[in-house]
Design a protein around this motif. Structure first.
Motif, mmCIF file in Angstrom:
data_model
loop_
_atom_site.group_PDB
_atom_site.id
_atom_site.type_symbol
_atom_site.label_atom_id
_atom_site.label_comp_id
_atom_site.label_asym_id
_atom_site.label_seq_id
_atom_site.Cartn_x
_atom_site.Cartn_y
_atom_site.Cartn_z
ATOM 1 N N GLN A 10 -8.058 2.531 5.399
ATOM 2 C CA GLN A 10 -9.228 1.896 4.806
ATOM 3 C C GLN A 10 -10.453 2.119 5.672
ATOM 4 O O GLN A 10 -11.594 2.031 5.200
ATOM 5 C CB GLN A 10 -8.908 0.396 4.638
ATOM 6 C CG GLN A 10 -9.891 -0.402 3.834
ATOM 7 C CD GLN A 10 -10.948 -1.013 4.736
ATOM 8 O OE1 GLN A 10 -10.718 -1.174 5.920
ATOM 9 N NE2 GLN A 10 -12.092 -1.342 4.170
ATOM 10 N N GLU A 36 -7.048 -4.826 0.291
ATOM 11 C CA GLU A 36 -5.749 -5.406 -0.005
ATOM 12 C C GLU A 36 -4.623 -4.525 0.561
ATOM 13 O O GLU A 36 -3.651 -5.013 1.118
ATOM 14 C CB GLU A 36 -5.596 -5.536 -1.533
ATOM 15 C CG GLU A 36 -4.500 -6.495 -1.945
ATOM 16 C CD GLU A 36 -4.436 -6.637 -3.478
ATOM 17 O OE1 GLU A 36 -5.359 -6.151 -4.160
ATOM 18 O OE2 GLU A 36 -3.450 -7.210 -3.948
ATOM 19 N N LEU A 37 -4.807 -3.186 0.388
ATOM 20 C CA LEU A 37 -3.810 -2.249 0.902
ATOM 21 C C LEU A 37 -3.736 -2.307 2.417
ATOM 22 O O LEU A 37 -2.671 -2.247 3.013
ATOM 23 C CB LEU A 37 -4.160 -0.811 0.470
ATOM 24 C CG LEU A 37 -3.974 -0.498 -1.009
ATOM 25 C CD1 LEU A 37 -4.610 0.845 -1.349
ATOM 26 C CD2 LEU A 37 -2.494 -0.468 -1.379
ATOM 27 N N GLU A 38 -4.896 -2.420 3.016
ATOM 28 C CA GLU A 38 -4.963 -2.472 4.469
ATOM 29 C C GLU A 38 -4.175 -3.670 4.974
ATOM 30 O O GLU A 38 -3.440 -3.611 5.954
ATOM 31 C CB GLU A 38 -6.442 -2.592 4.883
ATOM 32 C CG GLU A 38 -6.668 -2.666 6.377
ATOM 33 C CD GLU A 38 -6.573 -1.309 7.050
ATOM 34 O OE1 GLU A 38 -6.334 -0.310 6.350
ATOM 35 O OE2 GLU A 38 -6.719 -1.260 8.281
ATOM 36 N N GLU A 39 -4.304 -4.750 4.254
ATOM 37 C CA GLU A 39 -3.679 -5.998 4.667
ATOM 38 C C GLU A 39 -2.183 -6.006 4.377
ATOM 39 O O GLU A 39 -1.376 -6.367 5.216
ATOM 40 C CB GLU A 39 -4.362 -7.131 3.884
ATOM 41 C CG GLU A 39 -4.087 -8.510 4.414
ATOM 42 C CD GLU A 39 -4.788 -9.538 3.530
ATOM 43 O OE1 GLU A 39 -4.170 -10.527 3.171
ATOM 44 O OE2 GLU A 39 -5.974 -9.282 3.166
ATOM 45 N N LYS A 40 -1.828 -5.530 3.181
ATOM 46 C CA LYS A 40 -0.436 -5.694 2.744
ATOM 47 C C LYS A 40 0.411 -4.425 2.864
ATOM 48 O O LYS A 40 1.611 -4.453 2.615
ATOM 49 C CB LYS A 40 -0.410 -6.175 1.284
ATOM 50 C CG LYS A 40 -1.197 -7.476 1.120
ATOM 51 C CD LYS A 40 -0.894 -8.313 -0.095
ATOM 52 C CE LYS A 40 -0.639 -7.666 -1.391
ATOM 53 N NZ LYS A 40 -0.994 -8.483 -2.584
ATOM 54 N N GLY A 41 -0.216 -3.313 3.173
ATOM 55 C CA GLY A 41 0.551 -2.064 3.224
ATOM 56 C C GLY A 41 0.836 -1.534 1.825
ATOM 57 O O GLY A 41 0.255 -2.025 0.844
ATOM 58 N N TYR A 42 1.704 -0.512 1.769
ATOM 59 C CA TYR A 42 1.960 0.154 0.489
ATOM 60 C C TYR A 42 3.252 -0.305 -0.178
ATOM 61 O O TYR A 42 3.524 0.023 -1.320
ATOM 62 C CB TYR A 42 2.016 1.673 0.689
ATOM 63 C CG TYR A 42 0.675 2.284 0.972
ATOM 64 C CD1 TYR A 42 -0.319 2.307 -0.027
ATOM 65 C CD2 TYR A 42 0.384 2.856 2.200
ATOM 66 C CE1 TYR A 42 -1.549 2.874 0.233
ATOM 67 C CE2 TYR A 42 -0.839 3.425 2.454
ATOM 68 C CZ TYR A 42 -1.816 3.432 1.473
ATOM 69 O OH TYR A 42 -3.032 3.996 1.710
ATOM 70 N N ASP A 43 4.055 -1.067 0.554
ATOM 71 C CA ASP A 43 5.385 -1.391 0.020
ATOM 72 C C ASP A 43 5.334 -2.117 -1.320
ATOM 73 O O ASP A 43 6.119 -1.844 -2.216
ATOM 74 C CB ASP A 43 6.176 -2.218 1.043
ATOM 75 C CG ASP A 43 6.659 -1.330 2.187
ATOM 76 O OD1 ASP A 43 6.541 -0.095 2.034
ATOM 77 O OD2 ASP A 43 7.107 -1.859 3.213
ATOM 78 N N TRP A 44 4.373 -3.019 -1.426
ATOM 79 C CA TRP A 44 4.319 -3.786 -2.685
ATOM 80 C C TRP A 44 3.981 -2.898 -3.877
ATOM 81 O O TRP A 44 4.453 -3.120 -4.984
ATOM 82 C CB TRP A 44 3.330 -4.960 -2.590
ATOM 83 C CG TRP A 44 1.877 -4.546 -2.377
ATOM 84 C CD1 TRP A 44 1.313 -4.148 -1.222
ATOM 85 C CD2 TRP A 44 0.840 -4.481 -3.368
ATOM 86 N NE1 TRP A 44 -0.003 -3.841 -1.397
ATOM 87 C CE2 TRP A 44 -0.326 -4.048 -2.717
ATOM 88 C CE3 TRP A 44 0.782 -4.776 -4.744
ATOM 89 C CZ2 TRP A 44 -1.536 -3.889 -3.378
ATOM 90 C CZ3 TRP A 44 -0.431 -4.613 -5.395
ATOM 91 C CH2 TRP A 44 -1.591 -4.179 -4.722
ATOM 92 N N GLU A 89 7.183 -1.193 -4.807
ATOM 93 C CA GLU A 89 8.037 -2.129 -5.561
ATOM 94 C C GLU A 89 7.555 -2.265 -6.992
ATOM 95 O O GLU A 89 8.334 -2.223 -7.938
ATOM 96 C CB GLU A 89 8.058 -3.502 -4.872
ATOM 97 C CG GLU A 89 9.026 -3.528 -3.690
ATOM 98 C CD GLU A 89 8.719 -4.670 -2.719
ATOM 99 O OE1 GLU A 89 8.114 -5.679 -3.143
ATOM 100 O OE2 GLU A 89 9.068 -4.533 -1.531
ATOM 101 N N GLU A 90 6.255 -2.408 -7.147
ATOM 102 C CA GLU A 90 5.680 -2.556 -8.484
ATOM 103 C C GLU A 90 6.028 -1.353 -9.360
ATOM 104 O O GLU A 90 6.442 -1.495 -10.497
ATOM 105 C CB GLU A 90 4.148 -2.652 -8.384
ATOM 106 C CG GLU A 90 3.632 -4.080 -8.557
ATOM 107 C CD GLU A 90 2.111 -4.084 -8.621
ATOM 108 O OE1 GLU A 90 1.531 -4.939 -7.960
ATOM 109 O OE2 GLU A 90 1.525 -3.226 -9.335
#
Lengths: 481, 251, 433
Positions: free
Chosen positions: B205, B235-243, B246-247
């Motif tokens: 980011q 949001e990606l920076e904070e949560k990473g790519y895993d979610w 999963e989605e």
């Protein structure tokens, strides 16, 4: 600096550790070479007529040939009439167990550090042992037989598997290939034969130990290794000779054939007697080794650690005929005292998408001369050939020589060929750094040399690597055995 | 300006882009993010026509012209620019000569006369200031002996000189220290107009703090799987790519 | 493949050549000795390692013969028109069919140098020139060089005196006769002296063969920069052999640009005999059609603390052939030698071939020697970078070829020579920047 000189001095005066003579009852042919001697050898070995004919043909060719002079080695002319072409331990009958082997011979192996029993038990290496010209014992026959693998002495193969021998012998190294190959074809007395059938991966290392024992005798063994489709074999070859004042001649031929998807790994630790520190005696090692990657996706890999012989003339090569085939050559050559080595490889790219890799490490000590000579040839039809060659030389002492003669011939534009070479001495900075960290210089030199050779050593099978490293250290070290 | 429709492409029989859709209008900055190996760089390479990729399906129109049928230079002449992740070194060819060749070829394709020497030098000096290039840059060989940061700045300089309609920046931020990053971003921001557009391919980011995107897309497994505004990047920076994975896998 | 060539025609030619001019006893002896050596060695065939990839007999069969070259002044005007325009302050030396042309050469008088024709040196007994003659070539036993020693009628002697400097343009002009011309050049560069030479070859018409030999002696601190451009068309055949002897701290730098010619063979034999001396050899060959370029280099480091560098780059198209045979010899006790050699090639067509043999022969331990050789194509990713900047396929390729050879050009210090080489390469590659 004086410290370093001392080490080099020690290194270059260390002695040959394998130079003992075994007193075994021997049987000799008279000195010299003629059609009669060729017939004598063939008769002694109870060979069929076709084999004799083949030998005689080779002998006649040899008579027409001249000894090659292009190699960067110098020695007095060999008198080919002053050599005994056949010397064998007197073995009365076929041996079935080790108990029947001459106890003197067993002692020899123990001195060499290869107790047959132990080898058999611990490492599962099937071994063929050739003393002077005759194969005296092949171990593990039974286990191999179950897999359909043939591993026996060349004489046995001629008797028991004539079709296979006839089909392949001389196909990779033709009779007329060169002076020494022709000589070998005429007078070879034994050697190893191995055939791996389709789809079989040989479960153990196959090994041959060669030893010249008799005085004034030449050793002319012949090895033929054929791996059929999808098969795999790893082959080890070790060589030693006793310490003698005169020069002994060793002119072997090794032929490898790899069919589709087959792989052969051929490793050599060569420790023929190199002569003493004044250059007296030692083996002349004039060997023709060549592998044919006949089938597609086949692979032949040569690894050699050469520390012995007064003169070495040897170019284990790969003919990459099959598409996608791979050839490799990994070599460490150490020369000391007055040793001369002219060694290297030829990679002949013929099939499409063929790859080759050459890693050569030469170490020159004392007054020795060490030459790398290699050819990489890419034929016109060899699309997408790839080669990478790395040749490094290390000089220790200021009276030795290191020479690099690569030949690169490219006839196809899609080829990518790279050759790199360096020549240097052990850096004083590194030595100092080691010493500053508390490592004495002798150990530091050994360490640096081992590091220098690592890429090649890593390619040796485990069982062999330990021995090769020991040999390397012996060639290097003065006090440490 | 750019319209990519159901683009499928791969290399050596392996499909990497698996039906990608993207529309970029003039004046917009799009960021494409996503984990490694999802096809981000492939997108840049396929759009600019690098050899070795097979396009099996789909189209990519630049102002109505099908890019996929053109040679790389024709695409560049139309106004497509790719800032390379690993720029190539060209010994013996000075930056000035290289840029002049490039500008003149583009002008030639439009039926224009070659640029005059003074005009070229004036333009080059002006743009060099933009990316804070040293004076000796003009005579140095293209990218030879350049540090990582200098190479990336050179990419931006080339972009400034060629003035493309659509520029794709392929991980231009990777390996840059904060000063170089600022210079690069500053260059891009100054070049932004209502007539051109940017696609910024990035892993982090960080660059987007400096170049504020209008849209952020997340690429996963050869497709754009999520789009949003600049907040998506945060949001990606904070949560990473895993979610995201999963989605996508839940679908 | 190995045609035996009758050498008797050479011996006959020798008698013809010698009858023409009074030569001092010393020169005559050297020439006779050389003829004997040539008769012993014969015309090199492909069994000779250095000629393994070069079928000399094939070229000789085109009708080239040794013989007496006679001065033909009727052609002077025609030739004058073809020569490149004259640059101020540069000494122009024109050699036509192996003979020094007094009419077309322009030598500016100076106390810094002496320039004479070789035949003048021989007839007027110019001591230093005659001492050098055959002193460096003798022991190398190159048969074509021996032939030149025996049959050469003329050439140029350049002496740059201590502390002096000279700029020379050397034009080797061939009128297209069947006689193999044998220019013999002798160069002596004194202490702290400097010489630069811009050499090129011009073929007026038909075909021709030149067998040129130079002996070059460099005193302490001397410096030579020499650029050779070989672009006289595909009917041209050249064997150019240079023998160099270097004293302390001297610098020899020679760059050869081989662009057109049926056979362009460059042989350089360098003896580095003074500490801190350095030799730099560069070569570029950009070939097509049936052209062949050979570069044979032997550098012998005879004393400690010397350096050398060989950098050869080739681009081969059509059915052309590139041969590189470079050898570094470090003799015993020549410690601290630092020598490097590199030969890189790009093959552009299926019929082009490259034979490269970089060799190291080292007898001293405290040295740094390395070499490298490659053969490859232009990489797609490089070409893609340029094309993505709007540069067309052909120009991209040309620029990358230019980039490929650029480091050889960059080594040239003298900017005039460097620009000259650059422009000739650009023209060859059709790059217009």
């Amino acid at each position: 600096m004086s410290d370093q000189n001392q080490i080099l001095e020690d290194l270059s005066t260390s002695d040959y550790k394998y130079g003992f003579v075994t007193n075994i009852e021997q049987e000799f042919a008279p000195k010299g070479l003629s059609e009669d001697i060729v017939r004598f050898i063939s008769t002694k070995k109870e060979e069929p007529e076709w084999m004799l004919e083949w030998r005689l043909k080779a002998f006649r060719e040899w008579q027409k040939m001249e000894e090659p002079e292009w190699a960067n080695v110098h020695f007095p002319k060999i008198d080919f009439q002053d050599i005994i072409y056949y010397a064998a331990p007197k073995v009365k009958k076929e041996l079935n167990s080790l108990d029947e082997v001459d106890p003197e011979l067993l002692k020899t192996f123990e001195k060499l550090g290869i107790s047959l029993e132990e080898q058999k038990r611990l490492s599962g290496v099937a071994m063929d042992i050739v003393v002077d010209s005759v194969s005296v014992k092949t171990t593990f026959q039974k286990t191999l037989k179950e897999k359909g693998i043939i591993f026996c002495s060349m004489s046995d193969a001629i008797k028991n598997h004539p079709d296979l021998v006839k089909k392949y012998i001389g196909t990779v190294v033709p009779i007329k290939d060169n002076f020494f190959a022709a000589l070998n074809s005429a007078v070879f007395s034994d050697g190893s034969f191995c055939y791996i059938p389709k789809g079989i991966k040989c479960p153990m290392e196959l090994s041959t130990y060669f030893r010249i024992n008799a005085a004034g005798s030449g050793q002319f063994e012949r090895t033929l290794l054929v791996v059929d489709e999808g098969g795999y074999a790893s082959y080890l070859e070790g060589c030693t000779a006793p310490q003698r004042d005169e020069n002994q001649l060793h002119a072997a031929v090794v032929e490898l054939v790899a069919m589709d998807d087959a792989e052969i790994k051929y490793s050599t630790v060569q420790n023929w007697y190199p002569g003493d520190k004044d250059g007296k005696g030692g083996v002349y090692n004039f060997v023709t080794k060549r592998g044919m990657c006949k089938g597609k996706n086949s692979k032949i890999s040569w690894t050699q650690v050469e520390t012995g012989s007064a003169i070495t003339w040897k170019y284990p090569s790969c003919i990459l005929a099959g598409d996608n085939s791979i050839g490799e050559f990994y070599s460490v050559a150490v020369t000391n005292h007055f040793q001369q080595a002219d060694t290297g490889t030829k990679m002949i790219h013929i099939g499409k998408n063929t790859k080759s890799r050459i890693v050569s490490k030469g170490i020159s000590i004392g007054k020795s001369q060490n030459t790398y000579r290699g050819l990489v040839k890419v034929h016109k039809k060899a699309e997408n050939a790839r080669n990478f060659s790395q040749c490094d030389s290390l000089l220790m002492g200021n009276r030795c020589g290191a020479h690099t003669f690569p030949y690169i011939e490219v006839d196809n534009r899609s080829a990518k060929v790279e050759h790199e070479a360096t020549t240097s001495k052990i850096s004083e900075d590194i030595l100092f750094y080691c010493q500053q960290r508390g490592i004495d210089s002798e150990q530091a030199v050994a360490m640096i040399v081992n590091g220098f050779c690592k890429e090649v050593m890593d390619n040796l099978p485990m069982e062999f690597a330990v021995e090769a490293r020991k040999l390397l250290n012996i060639s290097l070290e003065g006090s440490v055995g | 300006m750019l319209k990519i429709n159901n683009l499928k492409a791969g290399i050596a029989g392996k499909e990497i882009l698996k039906g990608l859709n993207l529309e970029v209008n003039a004046g917009e900055v799009h960021a494409i993010m996503g984990p490694n190996g999802t096809g981000k760089s492939t997108l840049g390479n396929v759009l600019s026509g690098k050899d070795g990729y097979d396009v099996s399906e789909g189209s990519a129109l630049l102002e109505g012209v099908e890019l996929l049928e053109l040679s790389p230079e024709e695409r560049a002449q139309l106004g497509l620019f790719l800032a390379f992740q690993y720029p190539v070194e060209i010994p013996g060819v000075s930056n000035a000569n290289f840029l002049k060749a490039s500008i003149n070829e583009i002008r030639k394709s439009k039926g224009q006369n070659p640029i005059s020497a003074p005009e070229f030098l004036k333009l080059l000096r002006e743009k060099m200031e933009l990316v804070e290039m040293q004076k000796d840059f003009i005579s140095r060989s293209v990218n030879v002996g350049f540090s990582g940061g200098e190479k990336k700045r050179n990419e931006i300089l080339q972009m400034a000189m060629l003035n493309p309609k659509l520029a794709i920046l392929d991980e231009t931020d990777s390996g840059l220290d904060i000063d170089a990053l600022r210079i690069v971003a500053n260059g891009v921001n100054k070049l932004r107009t209502n007539d051109n557009a940017f696609i910024i391919i990035t892993h982090y980011q960080r660059l987007l703090d400096y170049i504020v995107p209008d849209f952020v897309h997340v690429m996963y497994d050869g497709r754009i799987v999520k789009s949003g505004d600049k907040s998506l990047a945060l949001e990606l920076e904070e949560k990473g790519y895993d979610w995201i994975k999963e989605e996508v896998e839940a679908l | 493949m190995t045609t035996i060539i009758d050498t008797s025609i050479y011996s006959e030619a020798f008698d013809n050549v010698l009858n023409q001019k009074a030569l001092s006893e010393g020169i005559l002896q050297k020439k006779q000795k050389a003829l004997q050596q040539f008769e012993q060695l014969g015309i090199p065939n492909m069994k000779n390692e250095e000629w393994k990839n070069t079928y000399l007999a094939k070229y000789l069969k085109k009708g080239f013969q040794p013989g007496l070259v006679k001065k033909d002044l009727s052609k002077t005007e025609t030739i004058a028109e073809i020569l490149p325009s004259l640059t101020e302050n540069i000494n122009r030396i024109v050699i036509i069919d192996g003979l020094f042309s007094q009419e077309l050469s322009q030598i500016h008088p100076s106390i810094q140098y002496n320039i004479f024709s070789t035949s003048h040196c021989w007839s007027e007994d110019i001591q230093n020139a005659n001492q050098i003659f055959s002193s460096l070539t003798d022991e190398k036993k190159q048969s074509l060089t021996s032939l030149n020693t025996a049959l050469s009628q003329d050439g140029v002697f350049i002496e740059v005196v201590e502390g002096g400097s000279a700029h020379v343009e050397l034009l080797i002009v061939q009128t297209g006769s069947d006689i193999i011309s044998m220019p013999r050049n002798i160069i002596q560069v004194g202490k702290n002296a400097y010489l630069n030479i811009a050499e090129q070859h011009i073929l007026i018409e038909g075909h021709s063969m030149t067998n040129m030999v130079a002996e070059i002696v460099m005193e302490e601190n001397a410096k030579i920069e020499w650029v050779k451009i070989q672009d006289a068309g595909d009917q041209y055949h050249l064997i150019d052999s240079s023998y160099v002897s270097q004293k302390e701290n001297s610098r020899y730098h020679c760059t050869t640009l081989s662009l057109t010619g049926d056979l362009l063979r460059n042989q350089q034999y360098i003896q580095i005999a003074g500490e801190q001396a350095h030799a730099d050899l560069g070569g570029i060959y950009i070939l097509e059609n049936q052209q062949q370029a050979d570069n044979i280099i032997v550098i012998e480091h005879q004393v400690p603390n010397t350096t050398s560098n060989q950098l050869y780059k080739g681009i081969l198209d059509g059915s052309s052939t590139g041969v590189f045979n470079g050898k570094i010899i470090v003799v015993e006790d020549a410690q601290k030698t630092d020598a490097y050699q590199s030969n890189k090639n790009i093959l552009l067509s299926d019929d082009a071939a490259v034979f490269t043999r970089p060799q190291l022969e080292i007898y001293a331990d405290d040295v740094k020697c390395s070499h490298g050789a490659t053969s490859s194509q232009i990489e797609d990713y490089e070409s893609f970078y340029l094309r993505s900047r709007g540069i067309g396929k052909e120009l991209s390729k040309a620029l990358l070829m230019f980039a490929f050879v650029a480091d050889v050009v960059e080594e040239i210090e003298n900017t005039t020579l460097k620009e000259w080489v650059k422009s000739r390469i650009s023209t060859k590659l059709k790059i217009d920047l």
